[in-house]
Design a protein around this motif. Structure first.
Motif, PDB file in Angstrom:
ATOM      1  N   TRP A  16       0.941  -1.155   0.582  1.00  0.00           N
ATOM      2  CA  TRP A  16       0.227   0.012  -0.197  1.00  0.00           C
ATOM      3  C   TRP A  16       0.751   0.998  -0.452  1.00  0.00           C
ATOM      4  CZ3 TRP A  16      -4.798  -0.620  -1.260  1.00  0.00           C
ATOM      5  CH2 TRP A  16      -5.197  -2.171  -1.080  1.00  0.00           C
ATOM      6  N   ASN A  17       1.884   1.007   0.220  1.00  0.00           N
ATOM      7  CA  ASN A  17       2.847   2.396   0.246  1.00  0.00           C
ATOM      8  C   ASN A  17       3.208   3.415  -1.348  1.00  0.00           C
ATOM      9  OD1 ASN A  17       3.540   2.366   2.697  1.00  0.00           O
ATOM     10  ND2 ASN A  17       5.500   0.880   1.771  1.00  0.00           N
ATOM     11  N   CYS A  18       2.560   2.081  -2.258  1.00  0.00           N
ATOM     12  CA  CYS A  18       2.344   2.542  -3.390  1.00  0.00           C
ATOM     13  C   CYS A  18       1.512   3.097  -4.016  1.00  0.00           C
ATOM     14  CB  CYS A  18       3.942   2.152  -4.880  1.00  0.00           C
ATOM     15  SG  CYS A  18       4.202   2.351  -6.470  1.00  0.00           S
ATOM     16  N   PHE A  19       0.661   1.972  -3.865  1.00  0.00           N
ATOM     17  CA  PHE A  19      -0.870   1.910  -4.159  1.00  0.00           C
ATOM     18  C   PHE A  19      -1.778   2.062  -3.642  1.00  0.00           C
ATOM     19  CE2 PHE A  19       1.784  -1.600  -6.388  1.00  0.00           C
ATOM     20  CZ  PHE A  19       1.545  -0.838  -7.963  1.00  0.00           C
ATOM     21  N   ALA A  20      -1.651   2.386  -2.239  1.00  0.00           N
ATOM     22  CA  ALA A  20      -2.717   3.220  -1.650  1.00  0.00           C
ATOM     23  C   ALA A  20      -3.565   4.390  -2.277  1.00  0.00           C
ATOM     24  CB  ALA A  20      -2.515   3.312  -0.133  1.00  0.00           C
ATOM     25  N   PRO A  21      -5.006   4.333  -2.135  1.00  0.00           N
ATOM     26  CA  PRO A  21      -5.704   5.709  -2.274  1.00  0.00           C
ATOM     27  C   PRO A  21      -5.258   6.451  -2.485  1.00  0.00           C
ATOM     28  CG  PRO A  21      -6.820   4.159  -2.087  1.00  0.00           C
ATOM     29  CD  PRO A  21      -5.681   3.788  -2.023  1.00  0.00           C
ATOM     30  N   THR A  22      -5.262   7.726  -3.360  1.00  0.00           N
ATOM     31  CA  THR A  22      -5.016   9.082  -3.560  1.00  0.00           C
ATOM     32  C   THR A  22      -5.451   9.606  -1.675  1.00  0.00           C
ATOM     33  OG1 THR A  22      -3.938   9.201  -4.933  1.00  0.00           O
ATOM     34  CG2 THR A  22      -3.740  11.522  -3.434  1.00  0.00           C
ATOM     35  N   ILE A  23      -6.609   9.742  -1.841  1.00  0.00           N
ATOM     36  CA  ILE A  23      -7.096  10.234  -0.430  1.00  0.00           C
ATOM     37  C   ILE A  23      -7.825   9.693   0.508  1.00  0.00           C
ATOM     38  CG2 ILE A  23      -9.129   8.850  -0.402  1.00  0.00           C
ATOM     39  CD1 ILE A  23     -11.061  11.322  -0.759  1.00  0.00           C
ATOM     40  N   VAL A  24      -6.963   8.811   0.696  1.00  0.00           N
ATOM     41  CA  VAL A  24      -6.987   8.393   2.426  1.00  0.00           C
ATOM     42  C   VAL A  24      -5.515   8.440   3.323  1.00  0.00           C
ATOM     43  CG1 VAL A  24      -7.942   5.982   1.833  1.00  0.00           C
ATOM     44  CG2 VAL A  24      -5.097   6.299   2.167  1.00  0.00           C
ATOM     45  N   ARG A  25      -3.910   9.279   2.187  1.00  0.00           N
ATOM     46  CA  ARG A  25      -3.105   9.745   2.780  1.00  0.00           C
ATOM     47  C   ARG A  25      -3.647  10.805   3.462  1.00  0.00           C
ATOM     48  NH1 ARG A  25       1.083   6.904   0.227  1.00  0.00           N
ATOM     49  NH2 ARG A  25       0.032   5.426  -1.432  1.00  0.00           N
ATOM     50  N   GLU A  26      -5.084  11.618   2.989  1.00  0.00           N
ATOM     51  CA  GLU A  26      -5.102  12.656   3.294  1.00  0.00           C
ATOM     52  C   GLU A  26      -5.380  12.712   4.620  1.00  0.00           C
ATOM     53  OE1 GLU A  26      -7.642  14.638   1.217  1.00  0.00           O
ATOM     54  OE2 GLU A  26      -6.620  14.934  -0.685  1.00  0.00           O
ATOM     55  N   GLY A  27      -5.687  11.996   5.578  1.00  0.00           N
ATOM     56  CA  GLY A  27      -6.217  11.027   7.073  1.00  0.00           C
ATOM     57  C   GLY A  27      -5.107  10.974   7.708  1.00  0.00           C
ATOM     58  N   ARG A  28      -6.007   9.645   8.734  1.00  0.00           N
ATOM     59  CA  ARG A  28      -4.998   8.219   9.125  1.00  0.00           C
ATOM     60  C   ARG A  28      -5.818   7.801   8.822  1.00  0.00           C
ATOM     61  NH1 ARG A  28      -1.767   6.713  12.956  1.00  0.00           N
ATOM     62  NH2 ARG A  28      -2.720   5.920  14.869  1.00  0.00           N
ATOM     63  N   SER A  29      -4.337   6.709   8.164  1.00  0.00           N
ATOM     64  CA  SER A  29      -4.408   5.062   7.125  1.00  0.00           C
ATOM     65  C   SER A  29      -3.408   5.186   7.751  1.00  0.00           C
ATOM     66  CB  SER A  29      -4.637   5.737   5.618  1.00  0.00           C
ATOM     67  OG  SER A  29      -3.309   6.712   5.762  1.00  0.00           O
ATOM     68  N   VAL A  30      -3.930   3.132   8.274  1.00  0.00           N
ATOM     69  CA  VAL A  30      -2.979   2.096   9.265  1.00  0.00           C
ATOM     70  C   VAL A  30      -3.086   0.866   7.968  1.00  0.00           C
ATOM     71  CG1 VAL A  30      -1.983   0.966  10.710  1.00  0.00           C
ATOM     72  CG2 VAL A  30      -2.848   2.879  10.931  1.00  0.00           C
ATOM     73  N   ALA A  31      -1.949   0.223   7.351  1.00  0.00           N
ATOM     74  CA  ALA A  31      -2.272  -0.855   6.757  1.00  0.00           C
ATOM     75  C   ALA A  31      -1.608  -2.017   7.879  1.00  0.00           C
ATOM     76  CB  ALA A  31      -0.911  -1.090   5.554  1.00  0.00           C
ATOM     77  N   TYR A  32      -2.604  -3.042   8.033  1.00  0.00           N
ATOM     78  CA  TYR A  32      -2.372  -4.223   8.388  1.00  0.00           C
ATOM     79  C   TYR A  32      -2.376  -4.742   7.240  1.00  0.00           C
ATOM     80  CZ  TYR A  32      -4.621  -1.759  12.532  1.00  0.00           C
ATOM     81  OH  TYR A  32      -4.983  -0.677  12.955  1.00  0.00           O
TER      82      TYR A  32
END
Length: 300
Positions: A16-32
């Protein structure tokens, strides 16, 4: 915005470092990670794995990282199955679900994943699974060619220096995993289904389907949508099992619109604690925080 991302089988949170949707990076996002995928070790866990234990472990992580506030779950492939289970059994922690290439049962209509079929072979199944898995991740080229089965465009126009580097990080993470623990997770997956419970999931769902998906049949993904109450289904032509990589800008827009406005369609229908403690406390892994581009170690 609070988002949890869960990758597919034999991937890792670094995907997800590369492929996470752009909008989720604007808030708090965590990958498990998935159970058994580095750094979530199954050492000391009660085997075979049980669905209540897995759901409880994720729920504890969300409660820890988000203070009990509900989150948007983004699940790819097997991560979609886990997301649906969380939405079903812990709706208090889930505000929305976004699926990509997802499935609702370990055995699709009329077929079963190759890894699961190998594991079901008597006597030699686990040995063969470990051998094939180890060989697949042994070199960058082996892993790349195996991964190309997930995309429709064999010209790999989506590959860039960034995506190639990300997939190498994924391979490095898998090299740190224990094949027998991944095998234990695959066995759980192949015996698990949430199909009969889809109608009980109340949260809004966005289901993004690649029309050329070779891994999870689009027919199954449509069947999944048909069982949900509040769902927006989008079929992307000329896209395979990795919509977020093959059609990144389109997927970004779909997810942004869904999170801002909700599903465009909805339907109304007629209407062991000790083991969980063991799994939640002993499975140690890292949660990669994508929001604000920071990371830290944590247990799931």
């Amino acid at each position: 915005m609070r988002t949890v991302l869960i990758h597919g089988m034999v991937m890792s949170p670094s995907f997800w470092n590369c492929f996470a949707p752009t909008i989720v990076r604007e808030g708090r996002s965590v990958a498990y990670p998935l159970p058994g995928h580095s750094p979530w070790r199954l050492k000391g866990a009660t085997l075979p794995l049980r669905t209540p234990d897995i759901v409880d472990a994720y729920a504890r992580a969300i409660e820890r990282d988000f203070g009990g506030d509900p989150v948007t779950l983004i699940g790819h492939s097997t991560g979609g199955l886990v997301s649906l289970l969380l939405a079903r059994h812990r709706p208090d922690l889930v505000s929305n679900v976004i699926l990509m290439g997802a499935f609702a049962c370990g055995r699709f209509e009329g077929q079963e994943r190759m890894a699961a079929r190998i594991l079901r072979l008597p006597l030699l199944g686990r040995i063969l699974f470990i051998r094939f898995f180890t060989r697949w991740i042994s070199t960058r080229e082996n892993f790349r060619w195996g991964s190309l089965e997930s995309v429709f465009d064999q010209a790999v126009s989506w590959e860039t220096e960034e995506t190639i580097s990300t997939m190498e990080e994924v391979r490095a993470s898998l090299l740190s995993s224990h094949p027998d623990e991944i095998a234990a997770f695959v066995s759980w997956m192949s015996a698990t289904s949430v199909m009969a419970e889809l109608a009980h999931i109340e949260v809004p769902v966005l289901n993004i389907i690649g029309a050329r998906d070779r891994i999870v049949p689009p027919t199954h993904q449509l069947h999944l949508s048909g069982g949900l109450r509040r769902v927006q289904t989008v079929i992307l032509p000329q896209v395979g099992h990795l919509p977020m990589a093959e059609a990144r800008e389109h997927v970004d827009r779909l997810i942004a619109n869904f999170l801002m406005f909700g599903p465009l369609t909805s339907r109304k229908r007629m209407g062991g604690d000790g083991a969980r403690e063991d799994l939640a406390e002993k499975l140690v892994q890292s949660a990669t925080q994508l929001g604000n581009k920071t990371s830290r170690s944590a247990f799931l």
